[in-house]
Structures are given as structure tokens and as C-alpha cells.
Design a protein around this motif. Structure first.
Motif, mmCIF file in Angstrom:
data_model
loop_
_atom_site.group_PDB
_atom_site.id
_atom_site.type_symbol
_atom_site.label_atom_id
_atom_site.label_comp_id
_atom_site.label_asym_id
_atom_site.label_seq_id
_atom_site.Cartn_x
_atom_site.Cartn_y
_atom_site.Cartn_z
ATOM 1 N N LEU A 32 0.858 -1.187 0.000
ATOM 2 C CA LEU A 32 0.000 0.000 0.000
ATOM 3 C C LEU A 32 0.889 1.230 0.000
ATOM 4 C CD1 LEU A 32 -2.699 1.461 0.180
ATOM 5 C CD2 LEU A 32 -2.618 1.155 2.676
ATOM 6 N N LEU A 33 0.831 2.025 -1.071
ATOM 7 C CA LEU A 33 1.636 3.240 -1.214
ATOM 8 C C LEU A 33 0.747 4.447 -0.927
ATOM 9 C CD1 LEU A 33 4.180 4.775 -2.000
ATOM 10 C CD2 LEU A 33 3.553 4.451 -4.416
ATOM 11 N N ILE A 34 0.965 5.070 0.240
ATOM 12 C CA ILE A 34 0.157 6.222 0.647
ATOM 13 C C ILE A 34 0.916 7.485 0.256
ATOM 14 C CG2 ILE A 34 -1.064 7.325 2.561
ATOM 15 C CD1 ILE A 34 -1.033 4.669 4.030
ATOM 16 N N GLY A 77 -3.016 2.165 -4.085
ATOM 17 C CA GLY A 77 -2.956 3.544 -3.626
ATOM 18 C C GLY A 77 -4.191 3.882 -2.805
ATOM 19 N N ILE A 78 -4.267 5.129 -2.379
ATOM 20 C CA ILE A 78 -5.404 5.609 -1.589
ATOM 21 C C ILE A 78 -6.318 6.458 -2.465
ATOM 22 C CG2 ILE A 78 -6.086 7.099 0.332
ATOM 23 C CD1 ILE A 78 -4.957 4.446 1.244
ATOM 24 N N GLU A 91 -9.504 2.019 3.896
ATOM 25 C CA GLU A 91 -8.909 1.416 2.702
ATOM 26 C C GLU A 91 -7.791 0.446 3.079
ATOM 27 O OE1 GLU A 91 -8.177 3.918 -0.659
ATOM 28 O OE2 GLU A 91 -9.682 5.393 -0.045
ATOM 29 N N PHE A 92 -7.023 0.785 4.108
ATOM 30 C CA PHE A 92 -5.991 -0.121 4.599
ATOM 31 C C PHE A 92 -6.618 -1.450 5.030
ATOM 32 C CE2 PHE A 92 -4.137 -1.933 8.457
ATOM 33 C CZ PHE A 92 -2.847 -2.232 8.046
ATOM 34 N N ILE A 106 3.988 1.809 2.514
ATOM 35 C CA ILE A 106 4.946 2.887 2.253
ATOM 36 C C ILE A 106 4.159 4.184 2.357
ATOM 37 C CG2 ILE A 106 6.577 3.887 0.613
ATOM 38 C CD1 ILE A 106 6.728 1.102 -0.716
ATOM 39 N N ILE A 107 4.611 5.107 3.203
ATOM 40 C CA ILE A 107 3.789 6.288 3.488
ATOM 41 C C ILE A 107 4.611 7.574 3.512
ATOM 42 C CG2 ILE A 107 4.037 5.927 5.990
ATOM 43 C CD1 ILE A 107 1.146 6.954 6.299
#
Length: 231
Positions: A5-7, A30-31, A40-41, A50-51
Motif C-alpha cells: 500500500l503506497l500512501i 494507492g489511496i 482502505e488499509f 509505504i507512506i
């Protein structure tokens, strides 16, 4: 295939990173709504997050804190902010690593690979419970329990404790810990290890175990068994 998950709110950077990671056979999400990151997570159930720090609505520190109330999933901060307190804050909130923008993609992929290998491989070992200084350490659930209660550790913290216990009553050098944690010490700062060990010791203090992780100045760290500490 691992789910990442790339925030990241910079659409250009998000797409660039997604394309590169997809080329490494990662499934990248993505978000869609930055006010609903946790929802969403929860729906995605990623293997690694990754944030960025600077995000719409709330910053990355807020979401890291929220994620940690739900999960021990590995978290990497990716930010253009370069103040040392940003790295320290991310580690204190339970992040596993901090990468400053601009960055080399090879460094990002190396860190992702090392964390995923560490987090999702070592738990396959047949021995998941270990007794140490009157406490039970559950490597699978990341929990330490004794008569004083229980504490939950992050993946990094339990891995550090595992290495120290495996070498109990012997000094483990900082270099050895760094190599074990990140596979390649060139990709991690010395300060990151210090923050992780200090955070581990602070949690262990809640069970009266903090004093059994000793710092040997200029050498490393040592996990002492209760009878040796008392004797």
C-alpha cells in the motif's frame, strides 16, 4: 505476490513508484480518499505500507499511529523532510524504516525486500515460543508475557529481541544486528537501530525486563537471563 500500500498524494511520483514496483512483481495499491486511509488499509490488507509524511487531511504520522492500533504490518516512511526528529518520530510510532526523497530506487527495493524477507520468513521457524528471564516470548504473535502482564512488540522489536535471546549472555555487536535486520548495513543508519533498541527496552520496562537488555558502550547489546542478572 506481496501486496504493498503506497500512501502518496503526488500522483506522478505514485505512478512512477507503482510502475517500478510492479516490475518487481509486487501488487501495488494507492489511496482513493485520504480521509479514509484506515478503511482502505483494512480493505486491502497489505503486507507492507509505504507512506509519505505530508499528506492531505492528516499527516503520515497520524496514519502510522492509527495503523499501529490495528496492525503490526511493516511500515516504511518515504519523505522529503530531512529533519532528524522526523526519523526519530517515525521510529517511535512503530515504523520499520525511513527513506528520504529524492532516493535511489535500488535502495527502496532493497529495503522492501529485506523487510519482507525478515517479517514473513522468520515466523515459519518451528519454535515460536521462548522463555527468557521469567517471561515467555511469542515470536509468532509478537507478544512478551510474564507475571506483570503482556506487551505487544513491532516486527523489528521482536526480531531484535529474538537475536539477543539467541545469543543470551553474549554481546551482539551493533553491526551484527544491523546486518541481521536489514541484510545490508549500507542501507540503514546507526541511529535507526538505536531508536529501535531504546523503544524495545522501554516496552520491556513495563514488565520489569528493561534492565535485562544492556548496552555495552562501543560493543553492542546483551540479553541477560534473570539468574545471571541477579547473581
Amino acid at each position: 505476490m506481496f501486496k504493498l500500500l503506497l500512501i502518496e498524494d503526488d500522483e506522478t511520483l505514485f505512478q512512477e513508484i507503482k510502475d517500478r514496483l510492479t516490475g518487481w512483481s509486487y501488487d501495488v495499491y494507492g489511496i482513493n480518499d485520504f480521509s479514509k486511509v484506515i478503511q482502505e488499509f483494512t480493505a486491502i490488507k497489505p503486507d507492507l505500507v509505504i507512506i509519505d509524511i505530508q499528506l492531505p487531511k492528516f499527516d503520515g504520522f497520524h496514519w502510522c499511529r492509527m495503523i499501529r492500533t490495528h496492525s503490526n504490518v511493516p511500515i516504511i516512511f518515504l519523505s522529503s523532510r530531512d529533519h532528524p526528529t522526523d526519523m526519530v518520530m517515525s521510529m517511535q510510532l512503530g515504523a520499520d524504516d525511513f527513506i528520504q526523497k529524492p532516493f535511489h530506487f535500488d535502495v527502496l527495493i532493497a529495503k522492501i525486500q529485506a523487510i519482507l524477507r525478515r517479517v514473513y520468513n522468520y515466523n515459519t521457524e518451528p519454535i515460536s515460543l521462548k522463555t527468557w528471564s521469567g517471561a515467555t516470548v511469542d515470536y509468532e504473535k509478537n507478544v512478551v508475557t510474564n507475571d506483570a502482564g503482556s506487551i505487544e512488540l513491532t516486527k523489528n522489536e521482536v526480531f531484535i529481541l529474538k537475536i539477543l535471546i539467541e545469543h543470551k549472555n553474549k554481546i551482539v555487536s551493533r553491526e551484527e544486528l544491523i546486518r541481521s535486520l536489514w541484510d545490508d548495513e549500507r542501507f540503514v543508519s546507526d541511529n535507526t537501530l538505536t531508536v529501535n533498541v531504546n523503544r524495545l527496552r522501554k516496552k520491556l520496562e513495563e514488565l520489569g525486563l528493561g534492565r535485562y537488555i544492556e548496552t555495552k558502550i562501543g560493543q553492542g547489546y546483551i540479553a541477560i537471563e534473570e539468574e545471571d542478572a541477579n547473581g
